[in-house]
Design an enzyme around this catalytic site. Structure first.
Site, mmCIF file in Angstrom:
data_model
loop_
_atom_site.group_PDB
_atom_site.id
_atom_site.type_symbol
_atom_site.label_atom_id
_atom_site.label_comp_id
_atom_site.label_asym_id
_atom_site.label_seq_id
_atom_site.Cartn_x
_atom_site.Cartn_y
_atom_site.Cartn_z
ATOM 1 C CG ASP A 26 0.862 2.809 6.265
ATOM 2 O OD1 ASP A 26 -0.053 2.711 7.098
ATOM 3 O OD2 ASP A 26 1.466 3.870 6.040
ATOM 4 C CB CYS A 57 -1.676 6.792 10.287
ATOM 5 S SG CYS A 57 -1.192 8.306 11.142
ATOM 6 C CD GLU A 80 -1.801 3.559 -3.584
ATOM 7 O OE1 GLU A 80 -3.041 3.697 -3.612
ATOM 8 O OE2 GLU A 80 -1.166 3.298 -2.541
ATOM 9 C CE LYS A 135 4.314 4.285 7.255
ATOM 10 N NZ LYS A 135 3.425 5.365 6.766
ATOM 11 C CB CYS A 137 -0.906 0.016 1.219
ATOM 12 S SG CYS A 137 -1.991 -1.407 1.378
ATOM 13 C CB ALA A 138 3.678 1.971 -2.260
ATOM 14 N N GLY A 139 1.264 4.217 -1.573
ATOM 15 C CA GLY A 139 0.996 5.641 -1.691
ATOM 16 C C GLY A 139 0.921 6.349 -0.349
ATOM 17 N N PRO A 140 1.394 7.601 -0.276
ATOM 18 C CG PRO A 140 1.724 9.766 0.573
ATOM 19 C CD PRO A 140 1.172 8.409 0.944
ATOM 20 N N GLY A 141 4.120 7.350 -0.829
ATOM 21 C CA GLY A 141 5.484 6.999 -1.191
ATOM 22 C C GLY A 141 6.557 7.231 -0.167
#
Length: 487
Positions: free
Chosen positions: A371, A424, A328, A309, A303-307
């Site tokens: 994430d 988060c 993403e 991590k 779940c890479a967005g927005p980048g």
């Protein structure tokens, strides 16, 4: 506390009348008003709409840095304290707040913030806000704004809150919600979470500290991406008085108030970036988790967005000769990930794919991070309007996706590999409960004590998962569980 009155999207009804005098033009207050209207009308996020408005305003040579700082304080301060201000405004008017036109209520809120939370003299705060009302509304509403602000100016913030908040002994959650401008349901959820993670200190003092931290302006924290930049380089590029090392992350530099990351060459060249220390710790813990057997060559950010991590993981992977696949689901966020990873020296790829319907084979990766999308209750310092926008039902709505992403992450991990589940939010229904539900009935996964991967960080609870807190760690309230795939 009950949610603040919904601001109607439309402009003030009725024919506009010419003001009896031309009001003074105040670009900072007008910009702050425009930002609040964007938040209310379009469900925009202040941290996205405000920079665009500031860039446009800064094309005017008369718009100064002081104006920009003042407008920023007005926007974020008003949004953070909107619940408290609404309670105070309600005590000063003869009608329900939802019967007051949205733009009018926004102007009053901006004036209330100046009166109750800044050092602006009373006469100046009232006069300038009434002038704003004459500019963006009409003369009739401007007179109403003037009358309400004069009532508000009769007391300071503490006195008002004593009057409008119920006694703590009668309703502790509502009392704290009014004092610290949080919806009651959020106060309740945070209190439940503290009771699990810090049971020895889960009283009024801890809750007040947490809610106050949610209302504090967050520090700007930089990340020096390993192999591409160093903390020493970032510190050397700035005035030493303008920086402090990170509290916990070896890659973090804290920027003093007013510092501009864009002034740094390393940031412009994408070798460093802006990233909360909590997010850095999530990536660092996943990278530090011990593997069993096999190689350490293929990493996945599912779940890479927005980048942010993904960029740190890519740098850490490159140091070990490993490759990162950043996935993403949303194309526009995938483009942000690609931009964040530009220039990374190691092998990486960015794809647009749904993590619950993986575009990769099972058991393909040594380390996997998910994430997951969540309520964002851990980042209320940065997105203060989210506390009023979110509802309890939103937490439940995220649940299927969160569980699906974690199951897919486990399936993507080889035996002996490690999965990191992060979010988060400190809400138990988005954190530990999700992991427990997914692991129920499975004997092919075990918990790893994540605390051992961050030995420098105190107050992480009893493990094996960890919860960061703004009032204890100075970070967003990030959650992390580390899991090992057994077979």
């Amino acid at each position: 506390m009950s949610t603040p009155a919904q601001r109607p999207a439309g402009a003030n009804a009725g024919a506009k009348k010419r003001p009896y005098r031309k009001p003074a033009q105040d670009p900072a207050r007008r910009l702050a008003f425009d930002a609040l209207r964007a938040v209310d009308e379009r469900d925009a996020y202040a941290n996205l709409v405000l920079p665009a408005l500031l860039r446009k305003a800064e094309q005017d040579v008369n718009f100064t840095r002081r104006d920009a700082a003042f407008a920023t304080e007005l926007v974020y301060g008003t949004l953070r304290m909107r619940g408290s201000y609404d309670a105070i405004i309600a005590a000063c008017v003869d009608r329900p707040l939802n019967k007051i036109d949205g733009p009018v209520l926004d102007v009053i809120s901006l004036g209330a913030h100046q009166l109750l939370a800044t050092r602006i003299p009373t006469h100046a705060a009232v006069s300038a806000t009434v002038d704003l009302a004459r500019t963006v509304l009409t003369e009739g509403p401007a007179k109403f704004v003037n009358a309400v602000l004069r009532k508000i100016s009769q007391h300071d913030l503490d006195t008002w809150l004593e009057q409008v908040a119920p006694p703590y002994e009668e309703d502790a959650e509502e009392h704290l919600g009014v004092l610290f401008s949080h919806p009651r349901w959020v106060v309740s959820a945070l209190w439940d979470a503290i009771g699990v993670w810090q049971p020895q200190a889960a009283g009024r003092t801890a809750m007040e500290a947490l809610l106050a931290a949610d209302n504090a302006r967050p520090e700007v924290t930089l990340v020096a991406r390993p192999g591409r930049s160093t903390v020493e380089e970032l510190v050397a590029a700035l005035d030493e008085d303008a920086t402090e090392p990170g509290r916990w992350s070896p890659y973090a530099v804290r920027l003093a108030e007013g510092g501009d990351p864009a002034d740094l060459r390393a940031v412009r060249e994408n070798r460093a970036g802006v990233q909360d220390e909590g997010s850095q710790l999530v990536a660092a813990a996943l990278a530090a988790a011990p593997l069993e057997g096999g190689a350490d060559a293929r990493w996945l950010d599912g779940c890479a967005g927005p980048g942010g991590k993904a960029a740190l993981l890519a740098a850490l992977a490159a140091e070990r000769g490993a490759a990162l696949l950043a996935s993403e689901a949303q194309p526009h966020r995938a483009r942000l990930v690609a931009r964040a990873l530009e220039g990374n020296p190691g092998p990486y790829a960015v794809i647009t794919a749904d993590g619950t319907r993986p575009a990769w084979r099972p058991a393909s990766f040594d380390r996997v991070l998910v994430d997951v999308p969540c309520s964002g209750l851990g980042a209320l310092r940065r997105r203060p309007e989210a506390r009023w926008r979110r509802r309890p039902a939103d937490v439940a709505n995220f649940a299927p996706l969160q569980r699906g992403l974690l199951r897919s992450a486990i399936d993507a991990t080889r035996p002996g590999g490690v999965v990191g589940y992060a979010t988060c939010s400190p809400h138990l229904a988005e954190t530990r409960v999700v992991v427990q539900d997914v692991l129920k009935g499975r004997d092919d996964v075990e918990w790893i004590d994540a605390r051992a991967c961050l030995p420098q960080v105190p107050d992480l609870g009893d493990g094996p998962d960890i919860q960061l807190w703004p009032h204890l760690h100075g970070t967003d309230a990030m959650y992390l569980a580390l899991l090992r795939k057994l077979r």
